[in-house]
Write a protein that holds these residues in place. Structure first.
Motif, PDB file in Angstrom:
ATOM      1  N   GLY A 159       0.824  -1.210   0.000  1.00 29.02           N
ATOM      2  CA  GLY A 159       0.000   0.000   0.000  1.00 29.02           C
ATOM      3  C   GLY A 159       0.851   1.249   0.000  1.00 29.02           C
ATOM      4  O   GLY A 159       0.518   2.232  -0.657  1.00 29.02           O
ATOM      5  N   THR A 160       1.959   1.191   0.753  1.00 30.58           N
ATOM      6  CA  THR A 160       2.954   2.275   0.730  1.00 30.58           C
ATOM      7  C   THR A 160       4.347   1.652   0.614  1.00 30.58           C
ATOM      8  O   THR A 160       5.192   1.835   1.504  1.00 30.58           O
ATOM      9  CB  THR A 160       2.861   3.169   1.983  1.00 30.58           C
ATOM     10  N   PRO A 161       4.609   0.899  -0.450  1.00 34.92           N
ATOM     11  CA  PRO A 161       5.919   0.262  -0.579  1.00 34.92           C
ATOM     12  C   PRO A 161       7.039   1.287  -0.598  1.00 34.92           C
ATOM     13  O   PRO A 161       6.933   2.327  -1.243  1.00 34.92           O
ATOM     14  CB  PRO A 161       5.817  -0.495  -1.908  1.00 34.92           C
ATOM     15  N   PHE A 162       8.093   1.011   0.151  1.00 34.53           N
ATOM     16  CA  PHE A 162       9.232   1.914   0.322  1.00 34.53           C
ATOM     17  C   PHE A 162       8.807   3.236   0.960  1.00 34.53           C
ATOM     18  O   PHE A 162       9.540   4.224   0.917  1.00 34.53           O
ATOM     19  CB  PHE A 162       9.937   2.192  -1.000  1.00 34.53           C
ATOM     20  N   GLY A 163       7.606   3.288   1.553  1.00 34.02           N
ATOM     21  CA  GLY A 163       7.140   4.512   2.200  1.00 34.02           C
ATOM     22  C   GLY A 163       6.539   5.522   1.250  1.00 34.02           C
ATOM     23  O   GLY A 163       6.427   6.707   1.594  1.00 34.02           O
ATOM     24  N   ILE A 164       6.119   5.094   0.068  1.00 37.03           N
ATOM     25  CA  ILE A 164       5.560   6.009  -0.942  1.00 37.03           C
ATOM     26  C   ILE A 164       4.093   5.695  -1.149  1.00 37.03           C
ATOM     27  O   ILE A 164       3.729   4.585  -1.551  1.00 37.03           O
ATOM     28  CB  ILE A 164       6.328   5.900  -2.266  1.00 37.03           C
ATOM     29  N   ASP A 165       3.243   6.671  -0.885  1.00 38.19           N
ATOM     30  CA  ASP A 165       1.795   6.549  -1.075  1.00 38.19           C
ATOM     31  C   ASP A 165       1.464   6.948  -2.509  1.00 38.19           C
ATOM     32  O   ASP A 165       1.756   8.077  -2.933  1.00 38.19           O
ATOM     33  CB  ASP A 165       1.074   7.461  -0.082  1.00 38.19           C
ATOM     34  N   SER A 166       0.851   6.040  -3.258  1.00 36.00           N
ATOM     35  CA  SER A 166       0.547   6.313  -4.667  1.00 36.00           C
ATOM     36  C   SER A 166      -0.381   7.501  -4.847  1.00 36.00           C
ATOM     37  O   SER A 166      -0.430   8.098  -5.931  1.00 36.00           O
ATOM     38  CB  SER A 166      -0.071   5.067  -5.307  1.00 36.00           C
ATOM     39  N   ALA A 167      -1.144   7.847  -3.821  1.00 36.54           N
ATOM     40  CA  ALA A 167      -2.079   8.962  -3.946  1.00 36.54           C
ATOM     41  C   ALA A 167      -1.377  10.310  -3.982  1.00 36.54           C
ATOM     42  O   ALA A 167      -1.956  11.294  -4.454  1.00 36.54           O
ATOM     43  CB  ALA A 167      -3.087   8.939  -2.793  1.00 36.54           C
ATOM     44  N   PHE A 168      -0.126  10.363  -3.480  1.00 40.58           N
ATOM     45  CA  PHE A 168       0.612  11.624  -3.398  1.00 40.58           C
ATOM     46  C   PHE A 168       1.973  11.443  -4.076  1.00 40.58           C
ATOM     47  O   PHE A 168       2.918  10.984  -3.435  1.00 40.58           O
ATOM     48  CB  PHE A 168       0.813  12.045  -1.943  1.00 40.58           C
ATOM     49  N   PRO A 169       2.075  11.782  -5.350  1.00 41.16           N
ATOM     50  CA  PRO A 169       3.363  11.623  -6.027  1.00 41.16           C
ATOM     51  C   PRO A 169       4.486  12.284  -5.249  1.00 41.16           C
ATOM     52  O   PRO A 169       4.346  13.417  -4.776  1.00 41.16           O
ATOM     53  CB  PRO A 169       3.127  12.306  -7.384  1.00 41.16           C
ATOM     54  N   PRO A 170       5.608  11.612  -5.088  1.00 41.01           N
ATOM     55  CA  PRO A 170       6.693  12.139  -4.259  1.00 41.01           C
ATOM     56  C   PRO A 170       7.490  13.226  -4.965  1.00 41.01           C
ATOM     57  O   PRO A 170       7.309  13.497  -6.153  1.00 41.01           O
ATOM     58  CB  PRO A 170       7.569  10.906  -4.023  1.00 41.01           C
ATOM     59  N   VAL A 171       8.393  13.827  -4.201  1.00 42.64           N
ATOM     60  CA  VAL A 171       9.366  14.772  -4.759  1.00 42.64           C
ATOM     61  C   VAL A 171      10.701  14.060  -4.883  1.00 42.64           C
ATOM     62  O   VAL A 171      11.191  13.478  -3.907  1.00 42.64           O
ATOM     63  CB  VAL A 171       9.515  16.020  -3.876  1.00 42.64           C
ATOM     64  N   LEU A 172      11.275  14.089  -6.060  1.00 43.53           N
ATOM     65  CA  LEU A 172      12.607  13.567  -6.306  1.00 43.53           C
ATOM     66  C   LEU A 172      13.606  14.702  -6.130  1.00 43.53           C
ATOM     67  O   LEU A 172      13.470  15.748  -6.775  1.00 43.53           O
ATOM     68  CB  LEU A 172      12.690  13.000  -7.723  1.00 43.53           C
ATOM     69  N   MET A 173      14.600  14.523  -5.260  1.00 37.67           N
ATOM     70  CA  MET A 173      15.598  15.572  -5.008  1.00 37.67           C
ATOM     71  C   MET A 173      16.974  15.118  -5.475  1.00 37.67           C
ATOM     72  O   MET A 173      17.420  14.003  -5.160  1.00 37.67           O
ATOM     73  CB  MET A 173      15.622  15.947  -3.531  1.00 37.67           C
ATOM     74  N   LEU A 174      17.653  16.011  -6.215  1.00 33.12           N
ATOM     75  CA  LEU A 174      18.934  15.707  -6.842  1.00 33.12           C
ATOM     76  C   LEU A 174      19.940  16.802  -6.475  1.00 33.12           C
ATOM     77  O   LEU A 174      19.715  17.975  -6.760  1.00 33.12           O
ATOM     78  CB  LEU A 174      18.759  15.626  -8.358  1.00 33.12           C
ATOM     79  N   HIS A 175      21.036  16.410  -5.867  1.00 29.22           N
ATOM     80  CA  HIS A 175      21.997  17.352  -5.289  1.00 29.22           C
ATOM     81  C   HIS A 175      23.034  17.816  -6.304  1.00 29.22           C
ATOM     82  O   HIS A 175      23.023  17.430  -7.474  1.00 29.22           O
ATOM     83  CB  HIS A 175      22.687  16.715  -4.086  1.00 29.22           C
ATOM     84  N   GLY A 176      23.970  18.642  -5.829  1.00 24.40           N
ATOM     85  CA  GLY A 176      25.001  19.217  -6.682  1.00 24.40           C
ATOM     86  C   GLY A 176      26.287  18.403  -6.714  1.00 24.40           C
ATOM     87  O   GLY A 176      26.424  17.375  -6.030  1.00 24.40           O
ATOM     88  N   ASN A 177      27.249  18.866  -7.478  1.00 18.08           N
ATOM     89  CA  ASN A 177      28.500  18.163  -7.730  1.00 18.08           C
ATOM     90  C   ASN A 177      29.301  17.956  -6.452  1.00 18.08           C
ATOM     91  O   ASN A 177      29.544  18.897  -5.690  1.00 18.08           O
ATOM     92  CB  ASN A 177      29.329  18.954  -8.748  1.00 18.08           C
ATOM     93  N   GLY A 178      29.724  16.698  -6.204  1.00 18.63           N
ATOM     94  CA  GLY A 178      30.558  16.381  -5.062  1.00 18.63           C
ATOM     95  C   GLY A 178      29.834  16.341  -3.740  1.00 18.63           C
ATOM     96  O   GLY A 178      30.482  16.285  -2.688  1.00 18.63           O
ATOM     97  N   GLU A 179      28.506  16.341  -3.753  1.00 22.49           N
ATOM     98  CA  GLU A 179      27.728  16.406  -2.516  1.00 22.49           C
ATOM     99  C   GLU A 179      27.004  15.086  -2.260  1.00 22.49           C
ATOM    100  O   GLU A 179      27.339  14.056  -2.845  1.00 22.49           O
ATOM    101  CB  GLU A 179      26.724  17.564  -2.601  1.00 22.49           C
ATOM    102  N   GLU A 180      26.024  15.140  -1.405  1.00 18.77           N
ATOM    103  CA  GLU A 180      25.136  14.013  -1.140  1.00 18.77           C
ATOM    104  C   GLU A 180      23.772  14.569  -0.776  1.00 18.77           C
ATOM    105  O   GLU A 180      23.616  15.772  -0.564  1.00 18.77           O
ATOM    106  CB  GLU A 180      25.712  13.108  -0.039  1.00 18.77           C
ATOM    107  N   HIS A 181      22.776  13.699  -0.723  1.00 18.74           N
ATOM    108  CA  HIS A 181      21.384  14.173  -0.636  1.00 18.74           C
ATOM    109  C   HIS A 181      21.082  14.955   0.633  1.00 18.74           C
ATOM    110  O   HIS A 181      20.133  15.746   0.667  1.00 18.74           O
ATOM    111  CB  HIS A 181      20.433  12.977  -0.720  1.00 18.74           C
ATOM    112  N   GLY A 182      21.889  14.774   1.685  1.00 27.43           N
ATOM    113  CA  GLY A 182      21.598  15.434   2.957  1.00 27.43           C
ATOM    114  C   GLY A 182      21.643  16.942   2.898  1.00 27.43           C
ATOM    115  O   GLY A 182      21.147  17.614   3.816  1.00 27.43           O
ATOM    116  N   ILE A 183      22.217  17.506   1.824  1.00 26.12           N
ATOM    117  CA  ILE A 183      22.256  18.965   1.686  1.00 26.12           C
ATOM    118  C   ILE A 183      20.855  19.565   1.654  1.00 26.12           C
ATOM    119  O   ILE A 183      20.654  20.743   1.954  1.00 26.12           O
ATOM    120  CB  ILE A 183      23.061  19.362   0.421  1.00 26.12           C
ATOM    121  N   PHE A 184      19.870  18.761   1.309  1.00 24.00           N
ATOM    122  CA  PHE A 184      18.483  19.241   1.263  1.00 24.00           C
ATOM    123  C   PHE A 184      17.764  19.102   2.609  1.00 24.00           C
ATOM    124  O   PHE A 184      16.534  19.216   2.654  1.00 24.00           O
ATOM    125  CB  PHE A 184      17.688  18.447   0.219  1.00 24.00           C
ATOM    126  N   GLY A 185      18.494  18.863   3.705  1.00 23.21           N
ATOM    127  CA  GLY A 185      17.868  18.532   4.977  1.00 23.21           C
ATOM    128  C   GLY A 185      16.598  19.287   5.337  1.00 23.21           C
ATOM    129  O   GLY A 185      15.514  18.698   5.429  1.00 23.21           O
TER     130      GLY A 185
END
Length: 485
Positions: A50-76
């Protein structure tokens, strides 16, 4: 003469996300890389059917993509702000950065955009909003251009289309730093520190840094005119004192019809660090321009569509239907001679398993679906880079309890008449009549229409499996849907 250590970049600290981390998924690629993706979700959401991987199909998620040499945590703080609205976030560590590995393919922005598509396929996501910063903003524009049916909106902060979009002194510095790191990779040693006591990268790390810096020196090479087909809402962000030239930001916005520009006062390039509250506000406003959701609704048959069982005397009409779908496949990937497989429709017709949706006035076939028993919807172990990630996570049941739908299709000329709803209602009743306790169906993660249909009809989504459709231009992952009768 010994090699000189390269310049050491000491990033400014940033606040990492505090939202509920539901899943980390490591997605294999065809060239041997492993792309790390992190799913943050509202409190109480779990990685369950119903929410595989924590994603509810009713609410499309936001995909976040970071900058060069970084990691996703920059969007904290931005991740936290989005999750607070009830929406999940998929944050990726781009190839050769963060927790993701390098692989063997030549490093390009197009390759990293393909990695993002592969991650979303692995997660079973067929549409999403995109937030990209710097290199990630470039990826967001490429996704909107090349994967547009699946991108609902893009917020791109600090993007450039070519290296000329930055001041020459910046690209000169990056080229020099890339060369210094490459030299250190070849001749340097472990354990060196600079004059300020900062650790100098190891030779292996210097090689990675050199390649990432050289990427920005040589790429991207995006023709502004190629962005003209982007149709989703786009906001192009930059800081007032951004290293991206103002005319480059304007060039991007002008290339995309209806795109908006937002300049953050007194900010530089690193807006996720400098002004996360502004980035969050702009992102949510951009999402609001196309806040597509997939709420559950009753599956009722429309009055102007009649669904009846048919036999092989309707073979020509059904073949015509499927030919029409193949000629205008949308995101289904259907292709004449490949899907449906030769003879499958006729086999189902002859066995009395097919229902047709008809126009009551003309008896024209508007759509069709077949219903039978099948307790095996694929085991997820087929060869390929996504193999070995497990089979269906639904409960094993005897064959006589599991009904399945096959070759559900609607003629493109009949779209908008709710033919698919009529077929689902009739197919569900047929499954009950057969004595089934559940209905199961699989569909490509790329098929926007089918996945929206099943989400809206109240089916439960399970984790995708690796089940590629041979010869079809589709991802290798297949979404699994289930309905208790």
């Amino acid at each position: 003469m010994s090699v000189t250590p390269p310049p050491v970049h000491v990033p400014r600290p940033y606040a990492r996300p505090t939202a509920n981390l539901v899943a980390r998924v490591d997605v294999p690629t065809e060239d041997g890389a492993s792309i790390a993706a992190f799913v943050y979700a509202p409190h109480g959401v779990r990685d369950v059917p119903g929410t595989p991987f924590g994603i509810d199909s009713a609410f499309p998620p936001v995909l976040m993509l970071h900058g060069n040499g970084e990691e996703h945590g920059i969007f904290g703080p931005v991740i936290d702000a989005v999750v607070a609205t009830g929406r999940s976030v998929v944050a990726i560590d781009s190839r050769a950065q963060g927790e993701s590995t390098r692989g063997e393919a030549p490093l390009t922005y197009e390759l990293m955009a393909a990695d993002a598509r592969e991650v979303m396929s692995r997660l079973g996501v067929w549409d999403c909003h995109v937030l990209g910063f710097s290199d990630g903003a470039i990826l967001g524009l490429l996704l909107a251009r090349d994967w547009g049916e699946h991108v609902l909106s893009v917020t791109a902060s600090g993007a450039n289309l070519t290296p000329a979009g930055l001041p020459q002194e910046d690209t000169d510095f990056m080229a020099e730093a890339a060369a210094a790191n490459a030299a250190w990779a070849a001749e340097g040693w472990e354990g060196e520190v600079d004059e300020e006591g900062n650790a100098v990268p190891s030779p292996a790390e210097a090689a990675r840094i050199a390649e990432l810096l050289q990427l920005m020196v040589d790429q991207p090479q995006i023709d502004a005119a190629s962005l003209g087909g982007i149709s989703c809402p786009v906001t192009v962000m930059a800081g007032e004192f951004d290293c991206i030239l103002p005319e480059e930001t304007e060039r991007i916005a002008e290339a995309i019809g209806g795109a908006q520009t937002y300049i953050v006062p007194e900010a530089g390039h690193t807006i996720p660090k400098e002004a996360p509250e502004v980035m969050s506000k702009v992102l949510l406003e951009t999402i609001g321009q196309n806040d597509a959701r997939h709420p559950t609704h009753e599956v009722n048959a429309p009055s102007d569509v009649l669904v009846v069982p048919i036999d092989d005397s309707w073979a020509d009409a059904v073949e015509d239907l499927y030919a029409h779908v193949c000629a205008e496949p949308g995101t289904s990937g259907w292709a004449q001679g490949l899907w449906p497989p030769e003879g499958l429709a006729a086999e189902l017709l002859c066995a009395g398993k097919t229902l047709a949706a008809l126009d009551p006035a003309t008896a024209e076939v508007l759509g069709a679906v077949s219903v039978d028993f099948d307790d095996n919807m694929g085991d997820g172990w087929l060869a390929g880079h996504g193999h070995g990630q497990g089979g269906p996570d639904w409960e094993p049941r005897p064959t006589g309890e599991v009904a399945c739908y096959h070759l559900l299709a609607v003629d493109p000329t009949a779209r908008g008449r709710h033919v698919a709803r009529a077929l689902l209602a009739a197919a569900g009743q047929r499954a009950r009549d057969l004595g089934a306790s559940v209905v199961r169906i699989n569909t490509s993660v790329a098929n926007v229409g089918a996945n929206n249909l099943y989400a809206g009809a109240g089916l439960t989504r399970h984790k995708p499996i690796w089940l590629p459709y041979e010869g079809l231009d589709l991802p290798g992952y297949t979404n699994l849907w289930e309905l208790a009768l």
